[in-house]
Design a protein around this motif. Structure first.
Motif, PDB file in Angstrom:
ATOM      1  N   UNK A 189       0.779  -1.564  -0.193  1.00  8.47           N
ATOM      2  CA  UNK A 189      -0.271   0.027   0.464  1.00  8.47           C
ATOM      3  C   UNK A 189       0.877   1.806  -0.247  1.00  8.47           C
ATOM      4  N   UNK A 190       2.073   0.987  -0.151  1.00 11.03           N
ATOM      5  CA  UNK A 190       2.886   2.626  -0.189  1.00 11.03           C
ATOM      6  C   UNK A 190       2.701   3.373  -1.733  1.00 11.03           C
ATOM      7  N   UNK A 191       1.944   3.684  -1.784  1.00 11.53           N
ATOM      8  CA  UNK A 191       1.437   4.551  -3.599  1.00 11.53           C
ATOM      9  C   UNK A 191       2.938   5.551  -3.834  1.00 11.53           C
ATOM     10  N   UNK A 192       3.329   6.152  -2.433  1.00 15.83           N
ATOM     11  CA  UNK A 192       4.485   6.584  -3.416  1.00 15.83           C
ATOM     12  C   UNK A 192       5.758   6.127  -3.820  1.00 15.83           C
ATOM     13  N   UNK A 193       6.236   5.386  -3.179  1.00 12.62           N
ATOM     14  CA  UNK A 193       7.468   3.333  -3.890  1.00 12.62           C
ATOM     15  C   UNK A 193       6.515   3.663  -4.975  1.00 12.62           C
ATOM     16  N   UNK A 194       5.040   3.114  -4.859  1.00 19.77           N
ATOM     17  CA  UNK A 194       4.770   2.269  -6.555  1.00 19.77           C
ATOM     18  C   UNK A 194       5.130   3.030  -7.288  1.00 19.77           C
ATOM     19  N   UNK A 195       4.854   4.784  -7.059  1.00 19.71           N
ATOM     20  CA  UNK A 195       4.507   6.174  -7.893  1.00 19.71           C
ATOM     21  C   UNK A 195       6.334   5.970  -8.552  1.00 19.71           C
ATOM     22  N   UNK A 196       7.286   5.832  -7.818  1.00 21.15           N
ATOM     23  CA  UNK A 196       8.596   6.458  -7.667  1.00 21.15           C
ATOM     24  C   UNK A 196       9.144   5.244  -8.347  1.00 21.15           C
ATOM     25  N   UNK A 197       8.696   3.744  -8.534  1.00 20.80           N
ATOM     26  CA  UNK A 197       9.453   2.990  -8.807  1.00 20.80           C
ATOM     27  C   UNK A 197       9.022   2.936 -10.133  1.00 20.80           C
ATOM     28  N   UNK A 198       7.810   2.889 -10.382  1.00 17.72           N
ATOM     29  CA  UNK A 198       7.012   2.699 -11.364  1.00 17.72           C
ATOM     30  C   UNK A 198       7.775   4.162 -12.662  1.00 17.72           C
ATOM     31  N   UNK A 199       7.759   5.254 -12.538  1.00 16.73           N
ATOM     32  CA  UNK A 199       8.528   6.589 -13.039  1.00 16.73           C
ATOM     33  C   UNK A 199      10.039   5.857 -13.399  1.00 16.73           C
ATOM     34  N   UNK A 200      11.177   4.978 -12.801  1.00 15.21           N
ATOM     35  CA  UNK A 200      12.049   4.366 -12.810  1.00 15.21           C
ATOM     36  C   UNK A 200      12.404   3.880 -14.086  1.00 15.21           C
ATOM     37  N   UNK A 201      11.056   2.893 -13.951  1.00 16.12           N
ATOM     38  CA  UNK A 201      11.094   1.397 -14.489  1.00 16.12           C
ATOM     39  C   UNK A 201      10.668   2.222 -16.096  1.00 16.12           C
TER      40      UNK A 201
END
Length: 994
Positions: free
Chosen positions: A809-821
């Motif tokens: 449920x870490x949406x900020x971490x998910x967003x950052x990871x998707x941006x980096x991918x």
């Protein structure tokens, strides 16, 4: 089933992915010998000789046959009984191993090396070396000394050396260092490997370490072999010497890019009186003569000040150094500052100043920190700051070469504190103030010394008249007695003059009589010089303070910073802000603190006196309220600047008193103003059992420090915080701090150091079972690999980041990871996948209110559109991103958006607008020290120049981008530069001669 065999490391075998139990060591040794034969048959005599040597048993043949029988059983589990073996057939008088070469790691290793022979890129060599899992046959001691095994080890070392050379050519100096370090660890006398290591260290900017490596191997060759370095190692050393002279050019370019000339002198001392002879002596010692002013002239004559060395020659060949030495409170800083202001016109290239705090037992300024400050003042971007103190000193000397700069080093304690801060150019002048005579500077560096004594009789009276007015003139006897009580020290005379004003209308004689009586009843504060005991003057002024102001004075002695504002003093004392301001006003009026704008500082002699009073009053140590105030205010500032990341920062304690009412518009200014105090308080905290403060502050401030390019402060803070976390011990915090250090190393293009910190963070996270910390470490490893062009590895780690963040449920971490991918997919040319990930990242950021994260996703979506030829759509995305970035502290984001818009302008033929936008982007990147961005804009400028036919300019821009990208290991922009240069070469071949 596919049979695979591994011998590069412990001997292993598999059927597909199922491990095979190969039996006891002797049985595995038989199989190992067959592998070493490389597909050729091995006779029974050879097997027997290797296994038993000169004393085989009578049953040796039968034993080997038994081993082979059992090996056939496990290697060919489906073979029919009594049928011919396909894997271990009997041939001649021995056996033959029949396995496809690519299924045996050593044979595949050799094939890959052969295929890489004509390919200069590092990837094929990396693929071959990835097969290496340790020493061949690591679990079979009988084979480790076999000639063929020793040959494999030599092949591995040679392949590592080839990889190092290829990595250097590809601009990946950090990875090249690791390769050459492995080569030289195996054979310290391998001159080719040591030469490669010297070149790799130099390419990574670690020139001091490169010099040290050469000197160490040179000494080893002399001690162990009695020879000098050979041609290759000598050539590497000569290249290092040549590169050392050239290395300063990028910094010179950055420094000259619109930076103001440093003018760091502290404010001149108001009411400065006397010292005419000393000022003239400083003129002589520094090779010049500044005009005197009416304020400098005195009535009467006195002998000249005591100095060492005759006046220097008009054109000196070495830097001029003047040491102003004398007891505490004698006015060394005031004299040096007054002289510097008079002489500043002699130094049109600037004046540098640092208070070294040499007599502060807890917070002396290290040469490393002072050099970082000077280099920043000279315009060096934070990302280009060398890590090593010797490298900083070398760059500092290079930047000052042929420049006329004054360097004022105040309150130095030792020669070691001063020596790295000395310029090498004769055009510069250094003035040092110290309580010590610093004879080492005189003997070794030719410094001239000015021994500053107390004020002369006439000068002391003149200062009293200037400060206390006609009351001094009206009673000469009392005035002389007052000057004697003050030991003719300027600091004491200023305090005494203020007391005379405050005791009006009492006569000067009665004030002096009271001071004499008080002197007899109080102990003295020794300054180390018997005739300079002025504690009585301090105590007289202190006892005249109201109780609240006196307590404020005592507690200020415990504050670790150099100066404070009213809010910090309110936290220190627990008083309301209006009361703290009132107390500071009283202290400033009594000359017990010095006011500069809205900040207040304290002479180190007064600080020591205040701390001693606090200790005697039972007020030992810094009150907990101060670190709580700083930590809470810093966290508030970060929440205002980066609200979407609030959940990633630790929860901090709330102050007992009122909190500082920050706003978004003032948050950054507060952090900038208090940065030095925040770091100093963290250092103090680690030394005084307040570890929690340093640990939390580092985690709170990371984004501010790294985005602002404050890398020296960031590393200092994190190293102390890490020490505190490990002392507690707190492995989870230690893991997070190592991640932060890894991020800081990536920002400074120190990829090897970043990898070490991030890998250790992964290990610590596994130890404590913290999945989120582990994933954060993996995410930053992915980010590191992206910079290095290791896209497959980056995507693997970042994919795990997204998966775990989504699950937790870490949406900020998910967003950052998707941006980096998305960025990785963009680099790989997978535009549709990149667009999918970046849109998902932007959507999450929009939902959670992360405007900066959304803007970065839009920026990279603009790159996708531009790469797809949809330039209008790209421009719209860049404009949206720029609008967000302009309203935040993300200077880098703004510059990247301008670069994107400039690139689109080039493609649309808007050349003037492109030049403006790209020029602004370049200036922003240089201002914050973002070298990756500088490389990107240099490539964009190259494309812009080529589009208008300015091929020479285009080539210069692309070469600049190639150099920067190579230095920091940024493979993507390096490739862009190479492609741009290739296009220019092709264009040049098609041009007709004029």
């Amino acid at each position: 089933m596919t049979l695979r065999i591994q011998v590069l490391g412990p001997m292993r075998a598999w059927h597909d992915d199922e491990p095979i139990v190969l039996g006891p060591p002797a049985q595995r040794t038989v199989l190992g010998l067959l592998v070493l034969a490389g597909g050729q048959p091995v006779g029974l005599p050879g097997l027997i000789d290797t296994i038993w040597g000169d004393d085989p048993p009578a049953s040796a043949v039968n034993v080997i046959q038994t081993h082979v029988k059992r090996l056939r059983r496990v290697l060919e589990p489906g073979r029919a009984p009594h049928s011919r073996s396909a894997v271990l057939p009997y041939l001649g008088d021995g056996y033959h191993l029949v396995v496809p070469p690519d299924q045996i790691d050593i044979l595949r290793f050799r094939r890959l090396l052969r295929s890489a022979a004509d390919i200069p890129a590092p990837e094929p060599l990396s693929e071959a070396l990835a097969l290496w899992q340790g020493q061949p046959f690591a679990d079979l001691p009988q084979l480790t000394g076999h000639p063929k095994v020793r040959s494999i080890v030599a092949e591995h070392r040679a392949a590592l050396a080839r990889l190092g050379v290829a990595l250097l050519a590809a601009g990946q100096a950090g990875r090249a260092i690791a390769a050459f370090e492995e080569v030289t660890a195996a054979d310290p006398l391998d001159e080719a490997g040591q030469a490669g290591l010297v070149r790799a260290l130099a390419a990574a900017g670690r020139r001091a370490q490169a010099f040290a490596t050469y000197q160490a191997v040179r000494a080893r060759l002399a001690d162990e072999l009695g020879v000098d370095p050979g041609a290759e190692l000598t050539a590497a050393y000569r290249e290092l010497l040549d590169a050392d002279a050239r290395a300063v050019e990028p910094a010179r370019t950055a420094v000259g890019a619109g930076r103001p000339v440093p003018a760091e002198l502290p404010a001149d001392v108001p009411g400065f009186t006397g010292r005419a002879h000393e000022l003239a002596a400083l003129d002589r010692l520094t090779g010049g003569r500044a005009p005197s002013t009416a304020q400098d002239r005195l009535t009467g004559t006195s002998p000249p000040a005591s100095t060492t060395e005759p006046a220097p020659s008009p054109e000196p060949s070495a830097v001029m150094i003047a040491v102003v030495s004398g007891t505490a409170g004698v006015g060394k800083t005031a004299l040096a500052t007054r002289w510097a202001h008079r002489a500043r016109d002699r130094f049109p290239d600037g004046q540098l100043y640092v208070d070294l705090r040499g007599y502060d037992p807890e917070q002396p300024v290290s040469p490393e920190a002072a050099l970082a400050r000077f280099l920043r003042s000279l315009g060096l971007p934070g990302e280009q700051m060398p890590a090593d103190v010797e490298e900083r000193a070398a760059l500092y000397r290079s930047l000052l070469d042929r420049r006329r700069v004054l360097v004022l080093l105040d309150n130095a304690a030792s020669v070691d504190q001063v020596r790295p801060l000395l310029p090498g150019a004769a055009s510069c002048v250094v003035v040092v103030t110290s309580r010590d005579a610093l004879p080492g500077l005189v003997v070794r560096h030719g410094a001239r010394r000015l021994d500053l004594d107390v004020l002369r009789h006439e000068e002391a009276l003149a200062l009293l008249r200037r400060l206390a007015g006609e009351r001094v003139s009206g009673d000469a006897g009392a005035a002389e007695e007052l000057a004697a009580h003050c030991a003719r020290l300027p600091l004491a005379l200023r305090i005494a003059a203020e007391l005379v004003h405050r005791r009006a209308p009492a006569s000067l004689a009665s004030v002096v009589s009271e001071l004499a009586d008080h002197r007899g009843r109080l102990g003295l504060l020794s300054t180390g010089d018997p005739h300079s005991d002025i504690g009585v003057v301090f105590s007289w002024s202190y006892r005249d303070l109201p109780a609240g102001a006196a307590r404020t004075f005592r507690l200020l002695g415990h504050h670790p910073g150099t100066d404070v504002d009213v809010c910090a003093v309110a936290a220190l004392t627990g008083d309301p802000e209006v009361r703290a301001r009132e107390h500071l006003g009283l202290l400033a009026a009594s000359h017990l603190v010095q006011r500069a704008g809205d900040r207040y500082g304290m002479h180190d002699l007064l600080r020591a006196y205040a701390k001693d009073l606090a200790r005697r009053s039972g007020e030992a140590g810094l009150p907990r309220a101060v670190p709580v105030f700083y930590l809470h205010t810093a966290a508030t500032a970060m929440d205002l600047l980066y609200p979407a990341e609030r959940g990633r920062r630790p929860r901090v304690p709330v102050p007992d008193g009122p909190a500082l009412p920050l706003r978004a518009a003032t948050a950054l200014a507060w952090l900038d103003a208090e940065r030095a105090n925040l770091v100093a308080t963290a250092v103090h905290a680690v030394a005084h059992d307040l570890e929690w403060f340093a640990v939390q502050l580092a985690q709170v401030l990371l984004r501010y420090l790294e985005s602002g390019g404050h890398y020296t402060d960031a590393v200092t803070l994190h190293e102390h915080a890490l020490r505190a976390a490990e002392r507690r011990p707190d492995h989870r915090a230690a893991a997070q701090l190592r991640i932060n250090l890894g991020v800081l190393h990536v920002q400074q293009a120190r990829y090897a150091e970043a990898g070490i910190e991030l890998q250790r963070a992964v290990e610590l996270a596994l130890e404590v079972g913290d999945t989120l910390v582990r994933v954060r470490a993996l995410g930053n490893l992915g980010h590191l690999y992206q910079w290095q062009g290791r896209y497959a590895e980056a995507a693997r780690f970042l994919g795990e980041v997204v998966s775990v963040a989504r699950h937790s449920g870490d949406r900020a971490g998910e967003a950052r990871g998707l941006g980096n991918i998305g960025q990785v997919r963009l680099r790989q040319g997978r535009l549709a996948d990149a667009a999918h990930d970046l849109r998902a990242s932007a959507a999450i950021c929009h939902d959670i209110g992360d405007a900066v994260g959304e803007a970065y996703a839009l920026l990279h979506l603009g790159h996708v559109e531009s790469s797809s030829g949809r330039h209008t759509a790209a421009a719209e995305l860049y404009e949206r991103a720029l609008l967000v970035f302009t309203g935040t502290t993300e200077v880098a984001g703004r510059a990247y958006a301008l670069d994107g818009l400039g690139g689109v302008d080039v493609l649309l033929g808007e050349h003037r607008r492109a030049a403006d936008r790209l020029g602004e982007a370049l200036a922003l990147f240089r201002r914050i020290g973002e070298r990756a961005g500088e490389a990107r804009v240099a490539n964009s400028l190259g494309a812009a120049a080529a589009s208008t036919g300015r091929l020479a300019d285009a080539r210069a821009h692309h070469l600049s981008a190639l150099r920067i990208a190579g230095e920091i290991g940024y493979r993507y922009e390096q490739s862009r530069a190479e492609q741009g240069l290739a296009r220019l070469s092709a264009a040049g071949r098609h041009q007709l001669p004029a």
